[in-house]
Enzyme design. Structure first.
Site, PDB file in Angstrom:
ATOM      1  N   HIS A 170      -9.459   4.637  -1.208  1.00  0.00           N
ATOM      2  CA  HIS A 170      -8.729   4.620   0.052  1.00  0.00           C
ATOM      3  C   HIS A 170      -9.548   5.329   1.126  1.00  0.00           C
ATOM      4  O   HIS A 170     -10.495   6.028   0.834  1.00  0.00           O
ATOM      5  CB  HIS A 170      -7.372   5.308  -0.113  1.00  0.00           C
ATOM      6  CG  HIS A 170      -6.415   4.541  -0.958  1.00  0.00           C
ATOM      7  ND1 HIS A 170      -5.046   4.601  -0.788  1.00  0.00           N
ATOM      8  CD2 HIS A 170      -6.603   3.686  -1.997  1.00  0.00           C
ATOM      9  CE1 HIS A 170      -4.449   3.825  -1.679  1.00  0.00           C
ATOM     10  NE2 HIS A 170      -5.377   3.270  -2.418  1.00  0.00           N
ATOM     11  N   GLY A 171      -9.155   5.136   2.388  1.00  0.00           N
ATOM     12  CA  GLY A 171      -9.845   5.821   3.482  1.00  0.00           C
ATOM     13  C   GLY A 171     -11.206   5.238   3.796  1.00  0.00           C
ATOM     14  O   GLY A 171     -12.122   5.950   4.211  1.00  0.00           O
ATOM     15  N   ASP A 219       0.846  -1.195   0.000  1.00  0.00           N
ATOM     16  CA  ASP A 219       0.000   0.000   0.000  1.00  0.00           C
ATOM     17  C   ASP A 219       0.884   1.248   0.000  1.00  0.00           C
ATOM     18  O   ASP A 219       1.846   1.333   0.760  1.00  0.00           O
ATOM     19  CB  ASP A 219      -0.897  -0.029   1.242  1.00  0.00           C
ATOM     20  CG  ASP A 219      -1.879   1.124   1.293  1.00  0.00           C
ATOM     21  OD1 ASP A 219      -2.344   1.560   0.225  1.00  0.00           O
ATOM     22  OD2 ASP A 219      -2.191   1.572   2.419  1.00  0.00           O
ATOM     23  N   ASP A 238       2.702   4.796  -5.430  1.00  0.00           N
ATOM     24  CA  ASP A 238       2.007   6.066  -5.231  1.00  0.00           C
ATOM     25  C   ASP A 238       2.923   7.232  -5.597  1.00  0.00           C
ATOM     26  O   ASP A 238       3.766   7.642  -4.819  1.00  0.00           O
ATOM     27  CB  ASP A 238       1.534   6.197  -3.786  1.00  0.00           C
ATOM     28  CG  ASP A 238       0.716   7.457  -3.560  1.00  0.00           C
ATOM     29  OD1 ASP A 238       0.477   8.196  -4.544  1.00  0.00           O
ATOM     30  OD2 ASP A 238       0.315   7.698  -2.409  1.00  0.00           O
ATOM     31  N   GLU A 296      -2.315   5.837  -8.368  1.00  0.00           N
ATOM     32  CA  GLU A 296      -3.260   6.833  -7.870  1.00  0.00           C
ATOM     33  C   GLU A 296      -3.194   8.085  -8.727  1.00  0.00           C
ATOM     34  O   GLU A 296      -2.115   8.589  -9.042  1.00  0.00           O
ATOM     35  CB  GLU A 296      -2.962   7.180  -6.405  1.00  0.00           C
ATOM     36  CG  GLU A 296      -3.982   8.135  -5.796  1.00  0.00           C
ATOM     37  CD  GLU A 296      -3.808   8.299  -4.291  1.00  0.00           C
ATOM     38  OE1 GLU A 296      -3.982   9.433  -3.815  1.00  0.00           O
ATOM     39  OE2 GLU A 296      -3.502   7.311  -3.600  1.00  0.00           O
TER      40      GLU A 296
END
Length: 279
Positions: free
Chosen positions: A207-208, A84, A106, A136
């Protein structure tokens, strides 16, 4: 005989064929890793164990691969091991070499062309070893681990197709009002997610997840959402186990007992989350 950590492409295909949303649960250590595997197996549903580049300061790629493999020795559901928020090509390479079966690079903080360049480099290495890559486009507002990201940039649908085509990424993490952590309130823009889904050649990632209402996640399934990340909910369950014990007894020293209790609490939370989003 230990179950093989499932290849990321196989896991994605399995989820799409069976209309699942795959939760990706963040681990940091042995207890979290065992708990996530246990929770997914209790629910009988697939997902990812994932660890961020930031948390690899404590658990090396080889260590977390070993722990995941051991945690899956009695597993009968498909579970992948995902990097991640991979900070760099070097981290990506180290995780693939250690046996991770899915990767996120990322570079969303970089300008568009530089983001493409970094993702493409990771894709070329990962695809050689049959490992899918998440990238992303857009950046989340809030705190990712201990790295503060001040950007508040929603994903531009007009850039999606070009980005995916030029990078060759297999999953696209989008910013549609979702945030990291529990201290900020997400305001997910479902019409924007719908718009992105219509132009994205690949499945989407959010995400989140810990702060997002379950009905929003369930609705997002209609817009090609394949993967949603959960970190804070599980970490809260883990940390509160020790915090509550300390508040009750400042002389508490039963580390093994509390560690085993934390595994139970985190596994129940993981099982609850994967079951609800796939209801």
């Amino acid at each position: 005989m230990k179950m093989k950590i499932v290849n990321g492409f196989d896991l994605m295909n399995f989820a799409q064929d069976n209309h699942y949303i795959l939760p990706a649960f963040n681990t940091t250590n042995l207890e979290m890793t065992y708990a996530i595997a246990k929770g997914l197996n209790q629910a009988g549903l697939p997902g990812y164990i994932q660890i961020s580049s930031n948390n690899l300061r404590l658990s090396s790629p080889d260590t977390i691969t070993y722990l995941t493999s051991d945690a899956l020795k009695d597993s009968d559901v498909p579970i992948g091991l995902h990097l991640d928020h991979g900070k760099s090509y070097e981290h990506v390479k180290a995780c693939v070499d250690a046996g991770f079966t899915s990767i996120m690079i990322d570079a969303s903080h970089l300008p568009f062309e530089e983001n493409i360049k970094e993702v493409k480099r990771a894709v070329q290495y990962c695809h050689f070893y049959g490992v899918p890559v998440e990238a992303e486009l857009g950046a989340l507002k809030g705190k990712e681990e201990d790295i503060v990201n001040e950007a508040d940039c929603k994903t531009d649908p007009g850039m999606v197709a070009d980005f995916v085509e030029r990078t060759g990424c297999d999953l696209l993490a989008v910013s549609v009002g979702n945030v990291h952590g529990l201290d900020l309130t997400p305001k997910v823009d479902l019409p924007l997610l719908d718009e992105i889904s219509k132009v994205s050649p690949v499945p989407l990632v959010m995400h989140g997840g810990s702060g997002i209402p379950f009905e929003t996640i369930q609705k997002a399934r209609e817009f090609h959402l394949l993967k949603v990340n959960y970190g804070s909910d599980l970490r809260k369950a883990f940390i509160s186990t020790f915090g509550e014990a300390y508040e009750q007894n400042h002389n508490e020293v039963n580390v093994i007992g509390l560690s085993l209790e934390s595994i139970e609490k985190v596994s129940k939370k993981a099982a609850e989350l994967v079951s609800i989003i796939n209801a």
